[in-house]
Scaffold this motif. Structure first.
Motif, PDB file in Angstrom:
ATOM      1  N   ALA A   6       0.831  -1.212   0.000  1.00  0.00           N
ATOM      2  CA  ALA A   6       0.000   0.000   0.000  1.00  0.00           C
ATOM      3  C   ALA A   6       0.864   1.260   0.000  1.00  0.00           C
ATOM      4  O   ALA A   6       0.554   2.227  -0.700  1.00  0.00           O
ATOM      5  N   ARG A   7       1.965   1.242   0.752  1.00  0.00           N
ATOM      6  CA  ARG A   7       2.867   2.408   0.757  1.00  0.00           C
ATOM      7  C   ARG A   7       3.510   2.611  -0.604  1.00  0.00           C
ATOM      8  O   ARG A   7       3.792   3.738  -1.000  1.00  0.00           O
ATOM      9  N   PHE A   8       3.756   1.544  -1.337  1.00  0.00           N
ATOM     10  CA  PHE A   8       4.371   1.643  -2.660  1.00  0.00           C
ATOM     11  C   PHE A   8       3.366   2.140  -3.709  1.00  0.00           C
ATOM     12  O   PHE A   8       3.697   2.981  -4.536  1.00  0.00           O
ATOM     13  N   VAL A   9       2.154   1.638  -3.658  1.00  0.00           N
ATOM     14  CA  VAL A   9       1.149   1.931  -4.684  1.00  0.00           C
ATOM     15  C   VAL A   9       0.451   3.268  -4.461  1.00  0.00           C
ATOM     16  O   VAL A   9       0.131   3.967  -5.414  1.00  0.00           O
ATOM     17  N   PHE A  10       0.217   3.632  -3.199  1.00  0.00           N
ATOM     18  CA  PHE A  10      -0.548   4.850  -2.895  1.00  0.00           C
ATOM     19  C   PHE A  10       0.345   5.911  -2.276  1.00  0.00           C
ATOM     20  O   PHE A  10       1.175   5.620  -1.418  1.00  0.00           O
ATOM     21  N   ARG A  11       0.125   7.135  -2.683  1.00  0.00           N
ATOM     22  CA  ARG A  11       0.832   8.266  -2.079  1.00  0.00           C
ATOM     23  C   ARG A  11       0.371   8.417  -0.626  1.00  0.00           C
ATOM     24  O   ARG A  11      -0.726   8.006  -0.269  1.00  0.00           O
ATOM     25  N   GLU A  12       1.185   9.073   0.160  1.00  0.00           N
ATOM     26  CA  GLU A  12       0.809   9.317   1.557  1.00  0.00           C
ATOM     27  C   GLU A  12      -0.512  10.077   1.636  1.00  0.00           C
ATOM     28  O   GLU A  12      -1.373   9.760   2.452  1.00  0.00           O
ATOM     29  N   SER A  13      -0.698  11.072   0.769  1.00  0.00           N
ATOM     30  CA  SER A  13      -1.943  11.846   0.785  1.00  0.00           C
ATOM     31  C   SER A  13      -3.153  10.971   0.443  1.00  0.00           C
ATOM     32  O   SER A  13      -4.232  11.150   1.006  1.00  0.00           O
ATOM     33  N   GLU A  14      -2.979  10.013  -0.457  1.00  0.00           N
ATOM     34  CA  GLU A  14      -4.072   9.095  -0.791  1.00  0.00           C
ATOM     35  C   GLU A  14      -4.396   8.195   0.396  1.00  0.00           C
ATOM     36  O   GLU A  14      -5.569   7.975   0.719  1.00  0.00           O
ATOM     37  N   ARG A  15      -3.376   7.685   1.043  1.00  0.00           N
ATOM     38  CA  ARG A  15      -3.600   6.816   2.204  1.00  0.00           C
ATOM     39  C   ARG A  15      -4.316   7.582   3.314  1.00  0.00           C
ATOM     40  O   ARG A  15      -5.258   7.075   3.918  1.00  0.00           O
ATOM     41  N   ARG A  16      -3.868   8.823   3.576  1.00  0.00           N
ATOM     42  CA  ARG A  16      -4.493   9.620   4.637  1.00  0.00           C
ATOM     43  C   ARG A  16      -5.941   9.956   4.320  1.00  0.00           C
ATOM     44  O   ARG A  16      -6.817   9.833   5.164  1.00  0.00           O
ATOM     45  N   ALA A  17      -6.202  10.387   3.088  1.00  0.00           N
ATOM     46  CA  ALA A  17      -7.537  10.843   2.718  1.00  0.00           C
ATOM     47  C   ALA A  17      -8.510   9.700   2.415  1.00  0.00           C
ATOM     48  O   ALA A  17      -9.682   9.780   2.764  1.00  0.00           O
ATOM     49  N   LEU A  18      -8.031   8.656   1.749  1.00  0.00           N
ATOM     50  CA  LEU A  18      -8.943   7.625   1.260  1.00  0.00           C
ATOM     51  C   LEU A  18      -9.013   6.385   2.143  1.00  0.00           C
ATOM     52  O   LEU A  18      -9.982   5.635   2.073  1.00  0.00           O
ATOM     53  N   LEU A  19      -7.985   6.156   2.941  1.00  0.00           N
ATOM     54  CA  LEU A  19      -7.975   4.975   3.799  1.00  0.00           C
ATOM     55  C   LEU A  19      -8.048   5.354   5.276  1.00  0.00           C
ATOM     56  O   LEU A  19      -7.613   4.609   6.146  1.00  0.00           O
ATOM     57  N   ALA A  20      -8.612   6.511   5.539  1.00  0.00           N
ATOM     58  CA  ALA A  20      -8.746   6.983   6.918  1.00  0.00           C
ATOM     59  C   ALA A  20      -9.677   6.047   7.691  1.00  0.00           C
ATOM     60  O   ALA A  20     -10.542   5.402   7.094  1.00  0.00           O
ATOM     61  N   PRO A  21      -9.503   5.960   9.006  1.00  0.00           N
ATOM     62  CA  PRO A  21     -10.410   5.139   9.812  1.00  0.00           C
ATOM     63  C   PRO A  21     -11.864   5.530   9.551  1.00  0.00           C
ATOM     64  O   PRO A  21     -12.194   6.710   9.455  1.00  0.00           O
ATOM     65  N   GLY A  22     -12.704   4.525   9.378  1.00  0.00           N
ATOM     66  CA  GLY A  22     -14.116   4.766   9.114  1.00  0.00           C
ATOM     67  C   GLY A  22     -14.471   4.874   7.635  1.00  0.00           C
ATOM     68  O   GLY A  22     -15.633   4.923   7.276  1.00  0.00           O
ATOM     69  N   SER A  23     -13.462   4.908   6.768  1.00  0.00           N
ATOM     70  CA  SER A  23     -13.717   4.979   5.332  1.00  0.00           C
ATOM     71  C   SER A  23     -14.233   3.641   4.831  1.00  0.00           C
ATOM     72  O   SER A  23     -13.794   2.586   5.288  1.00  0.00           O
ATOM     73  N   GLU A  24     -15.168   3.677   3.890  1.00  0.00           N
ATOM     74  CA  GLU A  24     -15.670   2.434   3.307  1.00  0.00           C
ATOM     75  C   GLU A  24     -14.716   1.889   2.239  1.00  0.00           C
ATOM     76  O   GLU A  24     -14.874   0.767   1.777  1.00  0.00           O
ATOM     77  N   LEU A  25     -13.729   2.685   1.850  1.00  0.00           N
ATOM     78  CA  LEU A  25     -12.770   2.250   0.839  1.00  0.00           C
ATOM     79  C   LEU A  25     -11.723   1.331   1.454  1.00  0.00           C
ATOM     80  O   LEU A  25     -11.338   1.498   2.602  1.00  0.00           O
ATOM     81  N   THR A  26     -11.274   0.371   0.666  1.00  0.00           N
ATOM     82  CA  THR A  26     -10.262  -0.582   1.117  1.00  0.00           C
ATOM     83  C   THR A  26      -9.030  -0.465   0.228  1.00  0.00           C
ATOM     84  O   THR A  26      -9.126   0.017  -0.908  1.00  0.00           O
ATOM     85  N   PRO A  27      -7.871  -0.904   0.699  1.00  0.00           N
ATOM     86  CA  PRO A  27      -6.684  -0.894  -0.162  1.00  0.00           C
ATOM     87  C   PRO A  27      -6.915  -1.688  -1.456  1.00  0.00           C
ATOM     88  O   PRO A  27      -6.518  -1.253  -2.532  1.00  0.00           O
ATOM     89  N   GLN A  28      -7.595  -2.827  -1.356  1.00  0.00           N
ATOM     90  CA  GLN A  28      -7.866  -3.630  -2.549  1.00  0.00           C
ATOM     91  C   GLN A  28      -8.779  -2.884  -3.514  1.00  0.00           C
ATOM     92  O   GLN A  28      -8.581  -2.927  -4.726  1.00  0.00           O
ATOM     93  N   GLY A  29      -9.782  -2.194  -2.994  1.00  0.00           N
ATOM     94  CA  GLY A  29     -10.687  -1.414  -3.840  1.00  0.00           C
ATOM     95  C   GLY A  29      -9.964  -0.272  -4.529  1.00  0.00           C
ATOM     96  O   GLY A  29     -10.194   0.007  -5.713  1.00  0.00           O
TER      97      GLY A  29
END
Length: 97
Positions: A6-29
């Protein structure tokens, strides 16, 4: 998907914004979203584009992919260990005439 991948594929900003606790989005999605955007935006003309150059963001309930001057809207559905994403390019892909 491991945190290392996940750190390789997604930027830090993407991880923070899109994979935040409570988000319905998943790393696989989100991986499926980047892959769908990559294919929709560039199809077979991918010689100079790298997968991780695509940036993901949210606009309301919609996931948006962008790279260079091309944007795509992405619909993501995930259940259990399966994720499906569909990307639709908004406007003309780069290089299209």
């Amino acid at each position: 998907m491991s945190p290392r991948v996940a750190r390789f594929v997604f930027r830090e900003s993407e991880r923070r914004a899109l994979l935040a606790p409570g988000s319905e989005l998943t790393p696989q999605g989100l991986f499926a979203a980047k892959e769908a955007a990559f294919k929709a935006m560039y199809g077979p003309d991918t010689e100079d584009l790298l997968f991780w150059h695509i940036r993901l963001s949210r606009s309301g309930d919609m996931t948006i992919a962008s790279c260079r001057d091309t944007t795509a809207r992405i619909w993501i559905h995930s259940e259990n260990c399966l994720s499906l994403a569909v990307a639709v390019v908004v406007g003309s892909p780069t290089g299209a005439t």
